[in-house]
Every structure is written in structure tokens, then in C-alpha cells.
Design a protein around this motif. Structure first.
Motif: not given
Lengths: 362, 312
Positions: A173, A177, A196, A211, A230, A232-235, B30-35, B37-38
């Protein structure tokens, strides 16, 4: 007085002072190395010692073991009297007031005996000394890693599962991104990138409680999902930032050339650009591995079931249950550290690179 | 001689850039969703919860600023935890900077075996926090730990370290120095990028080693020091694993190792005061933000940026 040109003597004195400086540097570095290695040495040495030896009041780096005599299925510690021709004795029990009850073995020290000698003596602890021999107690490791102590294989499996999925998700991810931010133009790109970057400032504690509530509501408590999904979402803003720096260093003409050949964006990403930043991907993968392998707070919050513990969490639990068996704790701690030591030995370059980029370009 | 009319070319260009923008959003999706939601969603929720009394079982009850008032007015453990963390930061930050910078300067003397030394000094920084904390708890054992045994060799009766309220924080500071390697790597990279001409010029002016260090090295790597100080503040306000492992989550003795985040964890997962924990998290965020801004604000006075000087 000297006829030698001033320039030459300046040069010579500079060389001399540089050599002196380097000698001092070596001396200090070696001293520093010794100091930094002491904790490791102490850990290893403790992990190989007998339980009696670890609480010694003297510095004893080399493990020594109590010599025992085997009688049938029992073992008794061997003591000796002082003098050139000592008398060997097997310790049967400790009596009050520092007295020991001992069976007389004779002038020769036997390793095994069919039965215990009948002749016993009661002596004060000061008049005899335990017989010790050099030798590492490797059983500490097998003992520490045997269930129900430290359930190494189970914890290893759990840790590997979490680390694997989280690492794959994070690398994939973050690459996607970072590529988007580095090489594609779209409205709002810079503003979103600043968002970001600013998430990197946010302490994880701010979102910790919400969370937890979300994952519990989803029924994810006591599963690995809160620790992997989480990812998988480039956290990790830091990884995206790091990869973006690399992506930007590749000339844009490469994308254009590939596009003229009819490549789609996905193909440009996967076939043209991504292969060129393999070192950066390796760096991110290594830091991601390290982060998840070492993670403690996540497993602590989300994994209540002892069967789901990771190595880090299992180590903590083991410490709680066996706080006096320091030799076993140190053996388990050594084993948990070993994979990272191996990884570091194999990929030191990527570790260093990651730290340097975070510091210099950041 | 262009065969296609300009309007068509313009349209193609427009559609190409629209295509690129769509691809861009797909890639960062992926980052937009992650940002959302998380991060953003939980942030807003956390801000709301910080104004509530909430045990996570019953619905949150809105109490306004009560949690914040409680913290600064009535909770001595909160004040204590803030004090513990600040004391630790005040001690560990300067000592840490000096230690990692000194090692980096030594390594920068064109020594042989650089890779070896660098590996030794950096290694402790990558190890699992739990294992490291367990090891140091043993090292600081008052009777059989290696530190007091070595001190005894010099005739010094070592303190009780982690079990003494006075010596627990110094013990944590010493432990943190074992992780000085990460900063050392950053400084070393900074030192290696200082142009050698500057040193040569300083030598011609007759500067000795110390003079070169103060007048050339320090200004040139001040941006790196600045970065490390900011990161160091953020890290030292978030000490958790070592304190949790060493004290079993208690922050003992006498709350002397009740680090801020440890107390926050206790409030959330031992007392289930979720609202209070969220309020503490926001205060933590504000403290980190404020300290970072202070460092940024004063940076003009001591951080030297080559580009700026050239412009001026």
C-alpha cells in the motif's frame, strides 16, 4: 632557525596531530564498544549459568556449574574440604544455623554411585566448599523454550503470521500511495500530502481508544486483524514519505517513454518504476518487519488469549511467571533477539540507509 | 502542417490529464480510506470522548471539560506522570545528543573498521523493547546486576536503581543511552556531508581541533541536531514499553516511573476511564506540538542553513 619551508613543517605537524587524533579515537571507540557489549555479554553469560551462580556477589562472566554425584535417579551436589588432599562429600540437606548434612564419598570423586554411602557428617557451611567446574548450562535454553514455560514455537508462529501480513500490506500500500504522490498529477495533491505528513506528528495514543472500540465492535478482539488490516491502508506516513523521495529521484522521461509505448499507469508503476527503487522497498520492508516483530502495545491491547501471544507479549508474560529464574528469562530474551541480529547482519546496509534518509532528507 | 485541429489536441490533452488524475486518486485511495477510517474518524471520536465520561460499556456521558479540570486540579498522579516524563526528557535528551554526537565524531576520524563499530553501536537500537527492558532490569539488579558489581570493584556501593524513587529515572536514562546508535547514524551522515574545504580553510586560519569542531562542525550539522532534538522530544514523551515491562505496568516505586503514556494506558485499560485517557492523549499531543514549535521557533538562532545564508 630551520631552513625548511614553513609550509612543509605545517604539513608534517598536521599529519602528526591527525595521527594522534586517530589513536585517541581508536582508544575511545574500543572503550565504547566494550561498554556497549557488556549488556550482551551479561545476558549471554546469565543465560548459560546455573541458578545458584546468577546471584553471586562477584563478577563471574564464565558459567560454572555445581558438580553433582548421581545416585540412582537422584543427584546430590558435591562438596569438598579444603587442603591438598580434600575429602569429597555429597550434600544431603541444609540444617539450621549454616550447617550441612553430608555423606562421605572419599578421597576420589565419583560421578555415579549405586547407593548413598552410609557414613554422614554434619559440618558448618564455612568448612566445606561446593565443587564447581567450567561449563555452560545449555539446558537453560531447552528448559526456557519448553511449554508451559515460554511457548516459543507457538509464539513464533503467531509473530510470523502477523509480521508477514502486516509487512506485505504495508509495503504494497505504501508503494502505491507513494507512487501516486510522486509521479501522478491530480488536483489537491500537495494539500493531501501535507495532511499525510502531519499525521506523522500525531501520537498513536490519540486514536488508541476509538480504534480499540471499533475493533472490539467488529468482533476483532483476540484476532490478528487489528494488527494486520490497518497496514494495508498505508497508515505509516513515514514509509510513504521515504518511498516518495526515491520515486521522485527517477527522471519523469522514463514514465513518458513507457506511456508512448502504450503502457498503462499500472504497467509504468509495476514494470518501469518500481524495479528501480528496490533498495528503498527493501529498507521499508526491513523497518516494517522490525516494527511488527518488536511491537508490544498492539498485541498487549488486542490479544488476551494466551494461545495468540506474540514473542514480545509471550516474553512479558514469561517474565511475570518466572521472575526468579533469571537464567531462563535471559535465555528466552536472547532467542527473541536472535532473528533481528541475523537480519541486521544480513542487511545492515538497508537499516543504515533508512535511518540516514529519515534524518537527512527529513 | 499539423493535421489534427487544435481543439482535438486540446481535448486529448485534457482527457489525458483527467486520466492521470483518476489514476492518481486510485493509487492514493488506500491512504485516503485508511486516513478517514483509522485516523480522522478516530481523532474526531477521541476529541468527543475526551469531553465524556465513558467506560466503553455504557454510552458516553457528556461532561464538558471535567476530564481536563480533573487532570490539572485533582489528580496528583497525572501531575506526577507529567513531572516524571519531563524529568526524564530533561535528563535523557542532552545526554543522548552528546553521546550519539560524540560517537559519530569519533567514527568520522577516518578510522578503519567503521562498519564494525557502527554495527556495534547501532545494534541495541533495533532490538525488541520487551527483551531490552528485561535485560536492563537484570543489569540494574542491586545485588547481582553487573552495574553494581562493577561499581563494587571500585569500592562504590551502588544504589538500588529501579527500586529506589531517586535512582529509577537515572536508570531509565542510562538504559536509553544504549539506544543512542540511531541518532549516531544520523549525525555520522551529517558529518560526512560537511565539505572538507571548510576544515582546510579553518586550518589555514590556525584553528585547532576543538576550534574546528565549534566553528565548523557544529554550525554545519546544526540542522541534524535540530531534527534529532525534535524527534527525541516526541520519543521521550512516549516512553511506554520499558516502563511497563520493568514495573509490570505499575510505574513503581512510589509512582517514580509513572511515565505519561503508562498512566494513560492504566486509565484506559485498567480503570476503563476512556474519556480521561482520550483527554490525556490530546494533552500529550498539545505538549508535543508546543515543544516542537518552541524548538522550531528558537531554531533561527542556532540552526545554520547554508541556503538561507547564501540568499541573505
Amino acid at each position: 632557525m630551520s631552513a625548511a619551508p614553513a609550509h612543509g613543517s605545517l604539513y608534517a605537524s598536521r599529519r602528526r596531530s591527525e595521527a594522534r587524533g586517530r589513536a585517541v579515537a581508536y582508544a575511545l571507540l574500543l572503550a565504547g564498544t566494550a561498554v556497549f557489549l557488556i549488556p550482551f555479554a551479561f545476558m549471554l553469560s546469565t543465560s548459560l549459568k546455573d541458578k545458584d551462580q546468577i546471584f553471586s556477589r562477584n563478577i563471574e562472566w564464565i558459567p560454572r556449574r555445581q558438580v553433582v554425584v548421581k545416585v540412582g535417579k537422584s543427584e546430590y551436589p558435591v562438596y569438598r574440604t579444603s587442603g591438598d588432599k580434600p575429602l569429597y562429600l555429597a550434600m544431603l540437606e541444609r540444617l539450621p544455623a549454616g550447617k550441612l548434612r553430608l555423606a562421605v564419598l572419599g578421597r576420589e570423586r565419583p560421578d555415579t554411585l549405586p547407593y548413598l554411602p552410609a557414613q554422614t557428617q554434619t559440618l558448618s557451611e564455612d568448612s566445606v566448599a561446593p565443587v564447581k567446574t567450567w561449563g555452560a548450562r545449555w539446558q537453560n535454553y531447552t528448559e526456557a523454550l519448553t511449554p508451559p514455560n515460554f511457548r516459543f514455537l507457538l509464539y513464533l508462529r503467531n509473530t510470523l503470521l502477523i509480521t508477514f501480513f502486516a509487512l506485505v500490506g504495508q509495503v504494497a500500500s505504501c508503494c502505491l500511495v507513494a507512487f501516486g504522490f510522486a509521479r501522478l498529477r491530480f488536483p489537491g495533491r500537495n494539500a493531501l500530502f501535507i495532511v499525510l505528513l502531519s499525521t506523522m506528528m500525531l501520537p498513536a495514543q490519540v486514536t488508541m481508544v476509538p480504534l480499540f472500540k471499533i475493533f472490539v465492535t467488529l468482533g476483532w478482539y483476540d484476532t490478528f486483524l487489528p494488527l494486520t488490516v490497518p497496514a494495508f491502508f498505508a497508515t505509516s506516513g513515514f514509509f510513504v514519505f521515504l518511498l516518495r523521495q526515491y520515486f521522485m529521484s527517477i527522471p519523469l522521461e522514463m514514465d513518458e517513454a513507457a506511456r508512448i509505448d502504450g503502457a498503462s499507469t499500472a504497467q509504468v508503476f509495476g514494470r518501469v518504476i518500481l524495479p528501480q527503487i528496490k533498495p528503498a522497498v527493501a529498507t521499508v520492508a526491513i523497518f516494517s518487519f522490525m516494527g511488527h516483530w518488536n511491537d508490544f502495545l498492539g498485541p498487549l491491547i488486542y490479544l488476551g488469549n494466551p494461545d495468540l501471544r506474540t514473542l514480545a507479549l509471550g516474553l512479558y508474560a514469561f517474565q511475570g511467571e518466572h521472575s526468579v529464574d533469571v537464567q531462563l528469562l535471559m535465555a528466552a530474551a536472547t532467542v527473541v533477539m536472535l532473528p533481528l541480529l541475523a537480519l541486521f547482519a544480513a542487511a545492515q546496509r538497508y537499516f543504515i540507509q533508512g535511518v540516514v534518509i529519515s534524518g537527512v532528507k527529513g | 502542417m499539423s493535421s489534427s485541429p487544435p481543439s482535438a489536441a486540446g481535448r486529448r490533452k485534457w482527457s489525458l490529464s483527467r486520466r492521470e488524475a483518476i489514476d492518481g486518486y486510485i493509487f492514493i485511495a488506500p491512504w485516503i480510506i485508511g486516513f478517514l477510517v483509522f485516523t480522522l474518524g478516530p481523532m474526531l471520536f477521541s476529541l468527543y470522548v475526551s469531553l465524556c465520561d465513558w467506560d466503553m460499556l455504557n454510552p458516553p456521558r457528556f461532561v464538558g471539560l471535567d476530564n481536563y479540570r480533573q487532570m490539572f486540579g485533582h489528580d496528583f498522579r497525572f501531575v506526577k506522570s507529567l513531572g516524571v516524563t519531563m524529568k526524564y526528557t530533561a535528563m535523557s535528551l542532552p545526554i543522548g545528543v552528546i553521546t550519539s554526537l560524540s560517537i559519530a565524531v569519533l567514527l568520522n576520524q577516518r578510522v578503519k573498521g567503521l562498519t564494525f563499530f557502527r554495527a556495534i553501536f547501532y545494534l541495541p537500537a533495533i532490538l525488541p523493547g520487551v527483551a531490552v527492558a528485561m535485560l536492563w532490569k537484570w543489569i540494574f539488579n542491586p545485588d547481582s546486576g553487573i552495574i553494581n558489581l562493577i561499581l563494587a570493584k571500585f569500592g562504590i556501593h551502588g544504589p538500588q536503581w529501579l527500586t529506589s524513587p531517586e535512582w529509577a529515572i537515572p536508570a531509565f536514562v542510562i538504559m536509553s543511552l544504549w539506544g543512542a546508535g540511531a541518532g549516531m547514524i544520523i549525525y555520522l551522515a551529517g558529518l560526512q556531508s560537511v565539505p572538507t574545504q571548510l576544515y582546510e580553510a579553518a586550518e589555514l586560519d590556525g584553528a585547532a581541533a576543538w576550534g574546528k569542531f565549534v566553528n565548523v562542525t557544529l554550525p554545519m550539522i546544526s540542522p541534524t541536531i535540530f531534527f534529532n532534538v525534535v524527534m527525541g522530544i516526541i520519543a521521550s514523551f512516549q516512553v511506554f514499553v520499558s516502563a511497563f515491562v520493568i514495573t509490570g505496568g505499575a510505574g513503581s516505586p512510589a509512582y517514580s516511573t509513572l511515565f505519561y503514556v503508562l498512566y494513560l494506558y492504566q486509565k484506559a485499560f485498567q480503570y476503563f476511564s476512556m474519556g480521561y485517557a482520550c483527554a490525556m492523549a490530546w494533552i500529550l499531543f498539545l505538549v508535543i506540538l508546543a515543544l516542537t514549535l518552541v524548538v522550531f521557533g528558537t531554531s533561527k538562532r542556532w540552526v545554520y542553513y547554508e541556503g538561507e545564508r547564501a540568499r541573505g
